[in-house]
Design a protein around this motif. Structure first.
Motif, short mmCIF file in Angstrom:
data_model
loop_
_atom_site.label_atom_id
_atom_site.label_comp_id
_atom_site.label_asym_id
_atom_site.label_seq_id
_atom_site.Cartn_x
_atom_site.Cartn_y
_atom_site.Cartn_z
N ALA A 477 0.83 -1.21 0.00
CA ALA A 477 0.00 0.00 0.00
C ALA A 477 0.86 1.26 0.00
CB ALA A 477 -0.93 -0.01 1.21
N GLY A 478 2.19 1.08 -0.19
CA GLY A 478 3.04 2.25 -0.36
C GLY A 478 3.84 2.68 0.87
N ARG A 479 3.76 1.90 1.95
CA ARG A 479 4.51 2.31 3.13
C ARG A 479 5.92 1.73 3.11
NH1 ARG A 479 0.42 1.75 8.15
NH2 ARG A 479 2.17 2.68 9.25
N GLN A 480 6.83 2.37 3.84
CA GLN A 480 8.19 1.85 3.95
C GLN A 480 8.46 1.43 5.39
OE1 GLN A 480 10.19 5.34 2.04
NE2 GLN A 480 11.55 3.72 1.28
N ALA A 481 9.28 0.40 5.55
CA ALA A 481 9.45 -0.17 6.89
C ALA A 481 10.90 -0.52 7.19
CB ALA A 481 8.59 -1.42 7.02
N ALA A 505 14.95 -14.50 5.03
CA ALA A 505 13.60 -14.96 5.37
C ALA A 505 12.54 -14.03 4.79
CB ALA A 505 13.45 -15.07 6.88
N LEU A 506 12.79 -12.73 4.91
CA LEU A 506 11.82 -11.76 4.41
C LEU A 506 11.74 -11.81 2.88
CD1 LEU A 506 12.49 -8.77 6.80
CD2 LEU A 506 10.27 -9.85 6.42
N ARG A 514 10.78 -4.97 -2.54
CA ARG A 514 12.21 -4.64 -2.65
C ARG A 514 12.77 -4.49 -1.24
NH1 ARG A 514 10.87 0.61 -5.81
NH2 ARG A 514 9.40 0.58 -4.06
N ILE A 515 13.69 -5.39 -0.90
CA ILE A 515 14.18 -5.43 0.47
C ILE A 515 15.68 -5.22 0.52
CG2 ILE A 515 14.23 -6.82 2.58
CD1 ILE A 515 11.82 -8.35 1.49
N GLY A 516 16.11 -4.23 1.27
CA GLY A 516 17.54 -3.92 1.37
C GLY A 516 18.10 -4.35 2.72
N LEU A 517 19.42 -4.32 2.82
CA LEU A 517 20.07 -4.77 4.04
C LEU A 517 21.22 -3.81 4.37
CD1 LEU A 517 20.76 -7.02 6.17
CD2 LEU A 517 22.17 -8.08 4.39
N VAL A 518 21.29 -3.41 5.64
CA VAL A 518 22.42 -2.58 6.05
C VAL A 518 22.91 -3.06 7.42
CG1 VAL A 518 20.96 -0.77 7.06
CG2 VAL A 518 23.27 -0.20 6.35
N HIS A 519 24.22 -3.26 7.53
CA HIS A 519 24.78 -3.63 8.84
C HIS A 519 26.20 -3.09 8.98
CE1 HIS A 519 27.19 -6.70 6.91
NE2 HIS A 519 26.11 -7.25 6.39
N LEU A 539 13.47 1.21 -2.06
CA LEU A 539 13.35 -0.02 -1.27
C LEU A 539 12.08 0.09 -0.43
CD1 LEU A 539 17.00 -0.36 0.10
CD2 LEU A 539 15.93 -1.80 -1.65
N ASP A 540 11.40 -1.06 -0.25
CA ASP A 540 10.20 -1.05 0.59
C ASP A 540 10.56 -1.32 2.05
OD1 ASP A 540 8.33 -0.85 -1.66
OD2 ASP A 540 9.13 -2.84 -2.16
#
Ligand code: ADP
Ligand code: MG
Length: 688
Positions: A477-481, A505-506, A514-519, A539-540
């Motif tokens: 629905a257009g939200r970012q998390a 997993a996600l 679209r799932i990003g990763l930062v560490h 990215l979502d």
């Protein structure tokens, strides 16, 4: 008054203390006889009378005397000793698992013993596990028995004996630890002299609820708080001697900057900026702490303060606790300042080669006017051409000595740079009066308009799939998390691994998003690229470790899931949650936890659900953790507190401050020795 010329004797001066025992004592921070004298008991036990075995009840802590009727040792998974003790009225089994060497000799049939411990009801009658035993005959204690904080391999009996010997040595050589409180002052407060106080503490004759509730304990708490207060005053006075270049308000530049902003300052921002500008106009270095909840808009206030230094031709250094945040600041500030013709540079520890050389050269030549970075900003090899203002973001954990050391490092000739410290952690008043007595405090007590409180729910991780599903729907629905993966151990490696797994997993569960990763293990450039993609809406979902805890600002993100939320402290949870609720959309935060929850974890999650108010959260945090942990070990900038507890003893602070005035006025000779005893010398310029 002359200082004690000789250092107090080491613990090895006491009978029977060799290198091995000295090393154990050292592990407790006890290296001298004086350290032993000032080692406070945790509690007392009453061993002044003996109970009959026949009258014991399960659950009771008691002392009994009797004869060993039988002994048995077993070598299972661990060595076990069992002895049956009888006194004519009944029998009691004493258990020892992996007993210390030497115990076997004492556990012989026919030997008479005194045993102290907690009684349990076993299958075959009453027993006591790991009682403290004393071979008889031995005199019965006439005072309460102190129980000390101890360490592996150091028995209570040994500590008690050493402290008794230290008291004996002190009785013969009172100059070891002179009473530093003038008698008049002490008597006016109804406090005992030092000898009475310490004897009372180590061997109280009257029943006392806790060691520090004895009159002796009270005196030591008071003396310690007093010394702290005096140290803070001294540092403050020292810094008052410093000179700084008075700065104008940088009005023209500030106006240009403001003109480019899509918002107007809140009333609180204007007020705080006014306070900062008044400081900057003086010929003394500013030392101001700006306290404002997450999202209250501290960065723009700092940037406007920077205008004053910039317009005067000075450089500004902005230090952040993480590289990610330092990079974000570099980017934000560049967006604001570059159009005004002011170059912004970035300096971090991970920078290597040509980029680093260039940054260092720009800083040294003065080409770089605003320099953001981590503490690498103040490492050897970094030289500023003309530093006028140091801004420290989210680093309230810095102690006073570090703040002073930074100021020293930025010094040019006789002039010290101004210093602005910004923090989102509200500091309860009593703590601020001691831990931050060297700073002036401004409060940003207003959030920019249009913020809505974040709705928070705690959800057991048995409902993880449901959470993921709802997350998927919200993103479509257009939200970012944000999806945050914390770990307890401060291991970036493990944390990164957990984040990688969550990312996988996600990605599997929500293949269309679209799932990003930062560490923390990624290169700064990679991290920043991911952050930018998230910020740009490419990215979502951003799966992240706690690297995003401070400062990260993506107003469109309105959802946060914190995995293993039960592992985080309140301050961290609040900081993390502060990453959402920055835009106009109503935001939510889901605290995923794995049951069962400890009592403290339950309370933490409950507070998070109830309030968004950083101040209330900080007070609850203080209550749950105590000030030592709340502030961290070095945070007061002082040596660790031995007796006092800033939360428990808060109501003493006004009296302590008054006494500090009296002492400075009427007994100045007592001031230095008090600071030296409790706070230590030389700490004022400890390394950053
Ligand atoms: P923090 O105090 O947590 O460091 P920031 O400085 O990151 O907060 O500000 C949070 C967000 O609020 C930023 O996006 C910033 O641009 C915005 N902001 C700051 N001041 C105002 C204001 N007066 N009105 C509207 N938005 C503001
Ligand atoms: Mg910030």
């Amino acid at each position: 008054m002359t200082r004690a010329t000789s250092a107090p004797p080491p613990v090895t001066a006491l009978k029977g203390v060799g290198p091995a025992l000295a090393a154990r004592l050292e592990a407790l921070g006890l290296s001298t006889v004086v350290d032993l004298l000032l080692h406070a008991p945790l509690r007392y036990e009453d061993r002044t009378h003996v109970s009959l075995i026949g009258t014991l009840r399960p659950g009771e802590t008691a002392q009994v005397e009797g004869e060993i009727l039988a002994v048995e040792s077993r070598n299972g998974r661990r060595l076990q000793y069992r002895a049956v003790l009888g006194d004519g009225s009944g029998r009691l089994t004493l258990w020892f698992f992996n007993p210390p060497r030497g115990l076997a000799e004492r556990l012989k049939r026919g030997q008479r013993l005194r045993a102290y411990g907690t009684v349990k009801g076993g299958l075959a009658g009453l027993d006591m596990a790991h009682p403290e035993i004393t071979p008889l005959p031995a005199p019965l204690d006439t005072a309460l028995t102190p129980i000390y904080p101890t360490t592996q391999g150091l028995m209570q009996g040994t500590l008690r004996r050493l402290i008794r010997e230290a008291l004996g040595l002190w009785a013969r050589q009172s100059e070891l630890l002179p009473d530093l409180l003038p008698a008049r002052v002490r008597e006016a407060l109804g406090l005992p002299d030092l000898r009475t106080a310490l004897e009372d503490l180590h061997r109280p004759t009257q029943a006392a609820a806790t060691p520090l509730a004895t009159p002796g304990g009270a005196r030591l708490v008071f003396e310690e708080l007093l010394a702290q207060q005096l140290a803070m005053r001294r540092w403050r006075a020292q810094a008052e001697q410093w000179r700084a270049e008075p700065l104008g308000i940088g009005g023209a530049l500030a106006e240009q900057l403001m003109a480019g902003l899509p918002f107007r300052l809140t009333g609180a921002q204007q007020r705080v900026l006014g306070e900062i500008r008044a400081d900057l106009a003086r010929d003394r270095p500013m030392r101001r702490l700006v306290q404002g909840d997450v999202g209250s808009g501290k960065t723009i206030v700092a940037a406007l303060a920077a205008c004053a230094a910039l317009e005067a031709g000075r450089q500004v250094a902005l230090m952040a606790p993480t590289e990610l945040l330092a990079e974000q600041h570099a980017r934000n500030l560049a967006q604001w300042f570059a159009p005004l013709g002011i170059p912004v540079a970035f300096l971090a520890g991970s920078q290597k080669g040509a980029a680093r050389r260039q940054a260092l050269a720009d800083v040294a030549s003065g080409t770089a006017r605003v320099v953001t970075g981590t503490h690498a900003l103040f490492q050897a090899g970094v030289a500023f051409a003309r530093l006028g203002l140091i801004i420290i973001d989210e680093q309230h954990r810095f102690g006073v000595h570090q703040r002073l050391a930074l100021s020293e490092k930025g010094r040019q000739g006789a002039l010290h740079p101004h210093q602005l410290v910004m923090t989102a952690t509200p500091i309860p008043r009593t703590l601020a009066m001691t831990a931050y007595a060297d700073l002036d405090v401004s409060v940003l007590d207003e959030l920019p308009p249009g913020r809505t409180p974040v709705h928070t729910a705690a959800v057991p991780d048995t409902r993880r799939e449901e959470v993921m599903e709802r997350l998927g729907r919200a993103c479509r629905a257009g939200r970012q998390a944000y999806w945050v993966c914390p770990l307890i151990e401060a291991s970036e490696k493990l944390e990164a691994k957990a984040a990688e797994e969550a990312h996988l997993a996600l990605t599997e569960a929500l293949p269309d998003l679209r799932i990003g990763l930062v560490h923390g293990r990624m290169k700064p450039r990679e991290k920043e690229a991911v952050m930018q993609a998230f910020k740009a809406g490419q990215l979502d979902i951003l799966v992240a470790t706690t690297v995003i805890e401070v400062g990260v600002d993506v107003p469109n993100a309105s959802l946060m899931i914190i995995d293993n939320a039960e592992r985080l402290g309140l301050a961290q949870l609040h900081q993390l949650r502060g990453r959402v609720g920055r835009g106009a959309v109503e935001s939510s935060c889901v605290l995923l936890f794995s049951p069962p929850l400890s009592q403290v974890a339950k309370e933490r999650l409950a507070v998070m659900r109830e309030t968004n108010d950083g101040f209330r959260i900080a007070e609850k945090d203080l209550e749950l953790r105590g000030p030592g942990e709340f502030l961290g070990t070095q945070q007061t900038g002082l040596a660790r507190l031995r007796f006092a507890d800033l939360a428990r003893d808060a109501e003493l602070i006004p009296q302590v401050r008054e006494l500090a005035d009296t002492l400075l006025r009427e007994h100045p000779e007592a001031v230095e020795p008090l600071i030296e005893r409790w706070v230590g010398a030389g700490i004022g310029y400890a390394k950053v």
